[in-house]
Write an enzyme that holds these catalytic residues in place. Structure first.
Site, mmCIF file in Angstrom:
data_model
loop_
_atom_site.group_PDB
_atom_site.id
_atom_site.type_symbol
_atom_site.label_atom_id
_atom_site.label_comp_id
_atom_site.label_asym_id
_atom_site.label_seq_id
_atom_site.Cartn_x
_atom_site.Cartn_y
_atom_site.Cartn_z
ATOM 1 N N ASP A 1 0.848 -1.187 0.000
ATOM 2 C CA ASP A 1 0.000 0.000 0.000
ATOM 3 C C ASP A 1 0.889 1.245 0.000
ATOM 4 O O ASP A 1 1.709 1.440 0.904
ATOM 5 C CB ASP A 1 -0.902 -0.009 1.238
ATOM 6 C CG ASP A 1 -1.827 1.194 1.274
ATOM 7 O OD1 ASP A 1 -2.712 1.277 0.415
ATOM 8 O OD2 ASP A 1 -1.638 2.057 2.160
ATOM 9 N N THR B 1 -3.146 5.170 -4.069
ATOM 10 C CA THR B 1 -2.080 5.963 -3.447
ATOM 11 C C THR B 1 -0.730 5.732 -4.116
ATOM 12 O O THR B 1 0.092 6.644 -4.180
ATOM 13 C CB THR B 1 -1.978 5.624 -1.951
ATOM 14 O OG1 THR B 1 -1.830 4.202 -1.795
ATOM 15 C CG2 THR B 1 -3.227 6.061 -1.215
ATOM 16 N N THR B 2 -0.498 4.527 -4.610
ATOM 17 C CA THR B 2 0.762 4.258 -5.295
ATOM 18 C C THR B 2 0.802 4.939 -6.656
ATOM 19 O O THR B 2 1.800 5.558 -7.034
ATOM 20 C CB THR B 2 0.974 2.741 -5.461
ATOM 21 O OG1 THR B 2 0.886 2.106 -4.182
ATOM 22 C CG2 THR B 2 2.329 2.446 -6.067
ATOM 23 N N ASP C 1 -9.086 -0.496 1.486
ATOM 24 C CA ASP C 1 -9.046 -0.054 0.097
ATOM 25 C C ASP C 1 -10.263 -0.558 -0.679
ATOM 26 O O ASP C 1 -10.846 0.177 -1.492
ATOM 27 C CB ASP C 1 -7.759 -0.550 -0.573
ATOM 28 C CG ASP C 1 -6.530 0.192 -0.077
ATOM 29 O OD1 ASP C 1 -6.699 1.137 0.715
ATOM 30 O OD2 ASP C 1 -5.407 -0.177 -0.460
#
Length: 581
Positions: free
Chosen positions: A79, A112-113, A410
């Site tokens: 994550d 987020t990545t 997520d």
């Protein structure tokens, strides 16, 4: 022998109490200064380094990172927000990428990545433009125009999906896409179903409102991921206060108390002297009388179970057991509130305020145990408020349980995003490739120098499918050029990188769904654009990092980011002390 040269800026002349002069020199201080293109390239290098760290975690074939805290605690995750949040980043520009990832996590909960990879690619492309002599402000302006075109194109290639409480197939596919890159991918069908059921249980579909505080995610080491389940009620990591109390309470009437089972005491400092046996017995009988009075007040309301935020001593515990009044002690504040919401009871701060109307109700409160250990937990089910749910995660060790919790978060956020806006784009980098093509076409129609920045933006968009192909063991450039050529030839924006080796590149047929608002937010956060697709005004930034990072001078909000423009505008850095970067 010549006198040593002294820098007047690092010395102070003064006198002592007798008038004798002396000079105070700064302690080995040395100023270093970077300015111009050198300073900007230093910032870009820091951002690229951070982006490259998380790039290998992107996609369903992405690798996990192991993070070891100073006290030896291990975290294994892919994550992006967790990786960047636990990294000890010291460089000021790298910290901006950490905040960028946190903004994406706070607003969207997923992607987020990708947002960090995109921001790093934008800065990498801007470095080549700087070498060509293009001014940083013109580069930032071109990025903004390109982002507007990309967001508009996302709207044209998006599809609207239908869902209802009886038809959850599309929501399930979106949750499975989110879980595909997580450590729980072996059980992603089960976890996706749990996430969808949890969100639909608490959701108000008419208002498109999903209160996350009604979803509790708890975990216990032991068992396997397949033992994870959804509990329609509340689960608390407590047991009955006395081992001889009943393990099951049916048709429970709950007294939810935030006051302790103990005699009243003065709130000021006090001192009690006992000088005889008679005084001790009198104090003992007084305490017992108060305990009996408290228990009687609870029983008079018809309660058959006590949930207490505070503890009580063995005497009170024994009296509760004698009076056949089961009790649970040391229940945390958030759990007390969740129990009150689920059972529709009132939290009572004093025994005098306890009435029958303030009691909560539940179909059954039961104690569950695990394996050969003595660990026990309480499950409260059959509550009047059926919207409160708990996801109980099992795993072979704490590391697996923690990562499964993050994966569920997520997936829940991905389902939430679809309920808020039911438009999707297709994953596998297909939307990024399509937007890159659209931005390149738009750049050809721009007569100003911003067209170079727009083409660089298009190249940066392709960093996501390139990373997906590389992480999947494919040849990145060959795979990307082939998919881009097929998109142009077949006019099909759904073609992406076949990360899972299905034998075809149509992400629509592979059911790789990505919520539109998630992808749009990635573009907006990585550049400088408001949500209404209009560029925000230029902001004059001071050269020193202390001013740059202050909340007033540099706001990081969920709706816009000054990241690219800020990094490109900082052309002067002054450091005090040794230059170690």
């Amino acid at each position: 022998m010549s006198a040593p040269s002294i820098d007047p800026n690092s010395a102070v002349y003064t006198t002592d109490e007798y008038g004798r002069p002396f000079i105070i020199l700064r302690e080995q201080g040395r100023k270093t200064r970077m300015n111009g293109i050198e300073a900007i390239k230093s910032h870009i290098l820091a951002a690229k380094t951070v982006a490259n760290i998380v790039k290998s975690s992107l996609g369903p074939r992405g690798l996990d990172k192991i993070l070891i805290s100073p006290d030896g605690e291990i975290t294994v995750t892919n994550d992006g927000a967790t990786i960047l949040g636990q990294m000890e980043v010291e460089h000021q520009i790298a910290k901006l990428l950490v905040q960028l990832s946190k903004s994406q996590d706070d607003e969207i909960g997923d992607g987020t990545t990708g947002v960090v990879v995109l921001a790093g690619a934008l800065l990498e492309q801007s470095e080549a433009l700087l070498d060509r002599g293009i001014h940083p402000i013109r580069i930032a302006d071109g990025f903004e125009r390109a982002c507007v075109e990309a967001v508009k194109h996302l709207d044209t290639i998006s599809d609207r999906i239908e869902y209802s409480k009886g038809n959850t197939d599309n929501l399930l596919k979106t949750a499975m896409t989110s879980l595909g890159s997580k450590i729980v991918s072996k059980e992603h069908q089960q976890f996706a179903q749990i996430a969808v059921d949890a969100v639909l249980t608490v959701a108000d579909l008419e208002r498109k409102d999903i209160p996350f505080d009604l979803i509790k995610v708890d975990g216990k080491v032991g068992g396997s991921l397949a033992d994870t389940k959804l509990i329609r009620g509340v689960l608390i990591d407590k047991d009955m206060s006395h081992p001889q109390m009943p393990r099951d309470v049916r048709d429970a009437k709950l007294a939810i108390l935030t006051c302790p089972f103990e005699p009243p005491r003065p709130k000021t400092k006090h001192h009690l002297d006992i000088t005889s046996v008679e005084e001790f017995k009198k104090l003992q009988s007084y305490e017992k009388e108060k305990f009996q009075d408290m228990i009687q007040k609870v029983k008079d309301t018809g309660a058959n179970l006590v949930i207490c935020q505070w503890g009580f001593d063995d005497e009170a515990n024994h009296l509760l057991m004698q009076n056949e009044l089961p009790a649970v002690r040391w229940v945390g504040g958030p759990e007390i509130e969740l129990i009150a919401m689920a059972t529709q009871g009132r939290i009572v701060p004093r025994f005098e305020d306890l009435t029958k109307e303030k009691l909560g109700s539940a179909g059954i409160v039961r104690e569950v145990s695990f394996g050969t250990t003595r660990d026990k937990m309480l499950v409260i089910e059959g509550c009047p408020n059926t919207r409160v749910v708990t996801i109980f995660v099992r795993g072979s060790n704490k590391m697996i349980v923690d990562e499964a919790k993050r994966a569920l978060h997520d997936a829940i956020c991905a389902v939430r995003n679809l309920i808020v806006d039911n438009r999707i784009v297709y994953g596998g980098g297909s939307s990024d490739i399509s937007c890159a093509v659209a931005v390149s076409r738009a750049a050809d129609e721009i007569p100003s120098i911003e067209q170079y920045a727009m083409r660089a933006f298009a190249s940066a968009l392709e960093s996501i499918p390139l990373a997906l192909a590389e992480n999947s063991g494919l040849s990145p450039i060959e795979t990307l050029t082939e998919v881009r050529a097929r998109q142009l030839e077949e006019s099909n924006p759904h073609l992406g990188i076949d990360c899972n080796g299905r034998g075809h590149n149509d992400m629509k047929q592979q059911f790789v769904y990505d919520p539109l608002i998630s992808k749009r937010q990635q573009y907006l956060l990585a550049t400088q654009v408001r949500t209404n697709d209009t560029p925000i005004s230029r902001v004059t930034l001071a050269n020193r990092f202390s001013t740059l990072l202050s909340p007033l001078a540099f706001p990081i909000s969920p709706y816009f980011s000054l990241l690219v423009r800020a990094v490109l505008k900082i052309d002067d850095v002054i450091k005090s002390g040794e230059a170690d970067e």
